[in-house]
Design a protein around this motif. Sequence first.
Motif, PDB file in Angstrom:
ATOM      1  N   ALA A 193       4.063 -23.164  -1.409  1.00 19.22           N
ATOM      2  CA  ALA A 193       3.359 -22.085  -2.105  1.00 19.22           C
ATOM      3  C   ALA A 193       2.421 -22.639  -3.180  1.00 19.22           C
ATOM      4  CB  ALA A 193       4.366 -21.118  -2.736  1.00 19.22           C
ATOM      5  N   HIS A 194       2.835 -23.708  -3.847  1.00 25.65           N
ATOM      6  CA  HIS A 194       1.972 -24.328  -4.851  1.00 25.65           C
ATOM      7  C   HIS A 194       0.715 -24.901  -4.205  1.00 25.65           C
ATOM      8  CE1 HIS A 194       5.613 -25.014  -7.769  1.00 25.65           C
ATOM      9  NE2 HIS A 194       5.341 -23.749  -7.540  1.00 25.65           N
ATOM     10  N   LEU A 195       0.874 -25.468  -3.013  1.00 25.55           N
ATOM     11  CA  LEU A 195      -0.280 -26.012  -2.293  1.00 25.55           C
ATOM     12  C   LEU A 195      -1.308 -24.923  -2.012  1.00 25.55           C
ATOM     13  CD1 LEU A 195       1.181 -28.434   0.420  1.00 25.55           C
ATOM     14  CD2 LEU A 195      -0.138 -29.041  -1.606  1.00 25.55           C
ATOM     15  N   VAL A 196      -0.847 -23.817  -1.453  1.00 27.58           N
ATOM     16  CA  VAL A 196      -1.764 -22.735  -1.082  1.00 27.58           C
ATOM     17  C   VAL A 196      -2.447 -22.166  -2.322  1.00 27.58           C
ATOM     18  CG1 VAL A 196      -1.961 -20.482   0.012  1.00 27.58           C
ATOM     19  CG2 VAL A 196      -0.430 -22.196   0.985  1.00 27.58           C
ATOM     20  N   ARG A 197      -1.678 -21.920  -3.374  1.00 28.01           N
ATOM     21  CA  ARG A 197      -2.253 -21.349  -4.594  1.00 28.01           C
ATOM     22  C   ARG A 197      -3.246 -22.297  -5.248  1.00 28.01           C
ATOM     23  NH1 ARG A 197       2.887 -20.059  -6.195  1.00 28.01           N
ATOM     24  NH2 ARG A 197       2.709 -21.570  -7.883  1.00 28.01           N
ATOM     25  N   ALA A 198      -2.883 -23.582  -5.336  1.00 26.44           N
ATOM     26  CA  ALA A 198      -3.763 -24.556  -5.979  1.00 26.44           C
ATOM     27  C   ALA A 198      -5.078 -24.699  -5.220  1.00 26.44           C
ATOM     28  CB  ALA A 198      -3.057 -25.910  -6.087  1.00 26.44           C
ATOM     29  N   PHE A 199      -4.992 -24.785  -3.898  1.00 25.08           N
ATOM     30  CA  PHE A 199      -6.195 -24.956  -3.075  1.00 25.08           C
ATOM     31  C   PHE A 199      -7.090 -23.727  -3.163  1.00 25.08           C
ATOM     32  CE2 PHE A 199      -8.813 -25.359   0.667  1.00 25.08           C
ATOM     33  CZ  PHE A 199      -8.973 -26.724   0.834  1.00 25.08           C
ATOM     34  N   SER A 200      -6.496 -22.546  -2.995  1.00 28.95           N
ATOM     35  CA  SER A 200      -7.279 -21.307  -3.033  1.00 28.95           C
ATOM     36  C   SER A 200      -7.903 -21.102  -4.404  1.00 28.95           C
ATOM     37  CB  SER A 200      -6.387 -20.114  -2.675  1.00 28.95           C
ATOM     38  OG  SER A 200      -5.838 -20.260  -1.382  1.00 28.95           O
TER      39      SER A 200
END
Length: 303
Positions: A193-200
């Motif tokens: 979830a951190h990956l998706v949020r950080a990238f977006s």
Amino acid sequence: MAAQREISAWRPRIPGVVEVFHAHYTEYAYPMHVHEAWTLLIVDDGAVRYDLDRHEHGTPHDTVSLLPPHVPHNGSPVTEDGFRKRVLYLDLSRLDASLIGPAVDGPDLRDPLLRRRVGQLHTALAHPGDELEAESRLTLVAERLRGHLRPRSAEETRTDPTLADRLRELLDARLVDGVSLDEAARLLHAHPAHLVRAFSGAFGIAPHQYLMSRRVDRARRLLLDGGRPAEVATTTGFYDQSHLTRQFKRLVGVAPGRYRGGATRVPQTRMNPRGTPDPTVRTGTTDPTGTTARTGTTGTGPT
């Protein structure tokens, strides 16, 4: 009205998803039963009433219902028109057992954003080749469910500012082979979830959208070079030609075959002896109809 029972069920290649189940029932009523997995339910038409832990609940159109594993429940249509539902069964790797108690206390969630995300997730799960998108959407859905059942602390929401750059580098390196969200999380030592949020947040686009954009961009170049759509699909990492076609039309507006057939080469300007362009002479070029362009005409390439 005759009783109707229409179902569609499959197991996608997404870790943590035990089953996807779509159904339209009119007169059928579920008896008391249990599931080993979490039941994530949205109702598209009609409504369902059910009992969970001796309390009555309902599923109006804007509700997301999360029924915990091992807790008995039933289900029946509210009206004679029945209901149309979409269900995901999720194992404990997505939502752990500590959330069972809060889910029993409040299984019906009024959250329009969550409702929309669950619908988008079902759409992604129906298309082979969109596994990264489905994983990303499922990760955000699970995170929002956990937020309802157990709010996160400020420490849990903190992210590494370099995480987005590292994920983009990984996606670029695995453009054709692809990478699952779980594998990316292991390689980058971060929660999915951190990956998706950080990238977006950093790039204004989700990881799966970035990957598909890069693949479509590469496919355009190969199509302009004369590649056939079926070959281009394989070369650029798409599941199959239909997967390429769907994503290509979404981003370019036309199918790959039409794009390839309508592409023209811009005529080259002939240079005069001094090395400067001669505006009166242009070389001929073949347009999409198979005729030769007259001297002095120019073709227009696709945007």
